[in-house]
Write an enzyme that holds these catalytic residues in place. Structure first.
Site, mmCIF file in Angstrom:
data_model
loop_
_atom_site.group_PDB
_atom_site.id
_atom_site.type_symbol
_atom_site.label_atom_id
_atom_site.label_comp_id
_atom_site.label_asym_id
_atom_site.label_seq_id
_atom_site.Cartn_x
_atom_site.Cartn_y
_atom_site.Cartn_z
ATOM 1 N N LYS A 184 0.827 -1.210 0.000
ATOM 2 C CA LYS A 184 0.000 0.000 0.000
ATOM 3 C C LYS A 184 0.866 1.266 0.000
ATOM 4 C CE LYS A 184 -3.887 -2.284 0.029
ATOM 5 N NZ LYS A 184 -3.436 -3.622 -0.407
HETATM 6 C C1 LIG Z 1 -9.331 -3.306 -1.791
HETATM 7 C C2 LIG Z 1 -8.757 -4.030 -0.624
HETATM 8 N N1 LIG Z 1 -9.570 -4.396 0.385
HETATM 9 C C3 LIG Z 1 -9.098 -5.013 1.473
HETATM 10 C C4 LIG Z 1 -7.768 -5.299 1.617
HETATM 11 C C5 LIG Z 1 -7.329 -6.053 2.827
HETATM 12 O O1 LIG Z 1 -6.297 -5.434 3.504
HETATM 13 P P1 LIG Z 1 -5.216 -6.317 4.321
HETATM 14 O O2 LIG Z 1 -4.380 -7.030 3.314
HETATM 15 O O3 LIG Z 1 -4.451 -5.278 5.074
HETATM 16 O O4 LIG Z 1 -5.957 -7.224 5.193
HETATM 17 C C6 LIG Z 1 -6.879 -4.919 0.599
HETATM 18 C C7 LIG Z 1 -5.424 -5.121 0.666
HETATM 19 O O5 LIG Z 1 -4.818 -6.122 0.673
HETATM 20 C C8 LIG Z 1 -7.387 -4.286 -0.560
HETATM 21 O O6 LIG Z 1 -6.586 -3.931 -1.564
#
Ligand SMILES: Cc1ncc(COP(=O)(O)O)c(C=O)c1O
Length: 369
Positions: A184
């Site tokens: 990110k």
């Molecule tokens: C659009 C979206 N939603 C949810 C997530 C979930 O985040 P995490 O990987 O930090 O759990 C991500 C990232 O991986 C994402 O890109």
């Protein structure tokens, strides 16, 4: 970057942050503590003073948001099929039903014209996703939510640093969820944050984050709700603090590199480019949709042979086995399916050099020849 392999993304962690992490490691306090508090305060400042709580992922923040909105069995939640599968998995996790709506082929985000057709008496919430950091139209989104009395859980995992009408994503709206996964724009290696619409929700959110436990006095402890174990560590928060200081610099650099892609990309290749938005998007990713004649797997392999990393974000998730088993099938969302089959993520990250863009464009020209 160098002439070595160019990945599609790479975090920029500076020496001051690395030294800061070492200090935390030496401090004797490595789980949630003062660094998490400081990180939450910095995020809250960025979000117009709204309450922000840090978590250990951007998946659990979505799940907690659904629980705060009291969404569960019998409820429906409308979302996009073109996202990381976490977006819909969390709806299943709380026992509700994800309802997909096709995407707008221009923005690749949920098609706001299609949402009303999917609303039923059981619909309780919308989960819009700002794919690649391009914000969903917040004016129309909240108009629709207001009209149908729906909660909004903004999956802003990819859009920290993006804006809507000059207001930062996270500084307004209902529940807003960010991710700080390694890829990110701002990372804590793994992590997430939830922006709350109301101070009154802080206590419950803290309980949902940490076993539902409250402590009182020197030795009192109780547990009155079922909470999880989703707190962020101070080690991770210290990385995030170092990253947040550079958020605006990162966003400017990403926008400049995206501009360069538009200048250098060979339009005759027949790829669909993203909207040329240099005001709202944080350019989390630079994605093109390949022409139908091109086999994506061989394009990726050719690019890799040319030293360029290419990602796939994302295949349409209603076609995953778990969702097919729930009744979703091919043909229901033609735009998401077409884009999901042909989309590729090209390298874009702050440490890239201008010449790296040329390198990618040249490699793509040859790979598509
Ligand atoms: C659009 C979206 N939603 C949810 C997530 C979930 O985040 P995490 O990987 O930090 O759990 C991500 C990232 O991986 C994402 O890109």
């Amino acid at each position: 970057m160098t002439k070595d392999f160019l990945p599609f993304t790479r975090p920029s962690i500076d020496e001051a942050t690395i030294a800061g992490v070492a200090e935390v490691l030496r401090s004797g306090w490595i789980t949630s503590g003062p660094q998490v508090k400081a990180f939450e305060a910095a995020l809250s400042k960025l979000c117009g003073g709204r309450p922000v709580l840090a978590f250990n992922s951007g998946t659990v923040t979505l799940e907690v948001a659904l629980r705060l909105a009291e969404i569960g069995p019998g409820d429906e939640v409308i979302t996009t099929p073109l996202s990381w599968v976490a977006t819909a998995n969390v709806v299943l996790e709380v026992g509700a039903r994800p309802v997909f709506v096709d995407v707008d082929p221009r923005t690749r985000n949920i098609d706001l014209d299609e949402i009303e057709k999917a609303v039923t008496p059981r619909t309780r919430a919308l989960i819009p996703v700002d794919l690649a950091g391009l914000p969903v139209d917040r004016d129309r989104l909240y108009m629709l939510a207001g009209k149908h009395k729906l909660r909004v859980i903004e999956d802003a995992a990819q859009s920290l640093g993006a804006t809507w009408r000059k207001r930062r994503i996270g500084s307004f709206g209902d529940l807003v969820s960010f991710s700080f996964h390694a890829n990110k724009n701002v990372t804590t290696s793994e992590g997430g944050a939830l922006v709350l619409p109301d101070e009154g929700l802080v206590e419950l959110t803290e309980k949902l984050r940490f076993q539902g436990v409250t402590r009182t006095g020197e030795d009192g402890m109780d547990c009155d709700v079922l909470g999880g174990k989703a707190n962020l560590t101070d080690i991770a928060a210290r990385i995030g603090l170092g990253q947040l200081e550079r958020l605006d610099e990162f966003t400017r650099r990403r926008r400049a590199l995206a501009r360069r892609y538009f200048e250098r990309w060979d339009a005759s290749l027949g790829c669909e480019l993203p909207p040329a938005d240099f005001e709202n998007s944080n350019w989390h990713m630079f994605q093109v949709v390949l022409p139908a004649r091109v086999e994506r797997g061989s394009f990726i392999a050719r690019m890799r042979d040319a030293g360029v990393g290419v990602g796939v974000h994302y295949p349409a998730m209603h076609l995953f086995a778990l969702y097919r088993a729930l009744g979703w099938r091919a043909g229901q969302f033609p735009q998401a399916e077409r884009i999901g089959r042909a989309i590729v993520t090209l390298p874009l990250f702050p440490a890239m050099q201008d010449e790296d863009v040329e390198r990618v464009c040249d490699a793509a020209r040859k790979a598509l020849a």
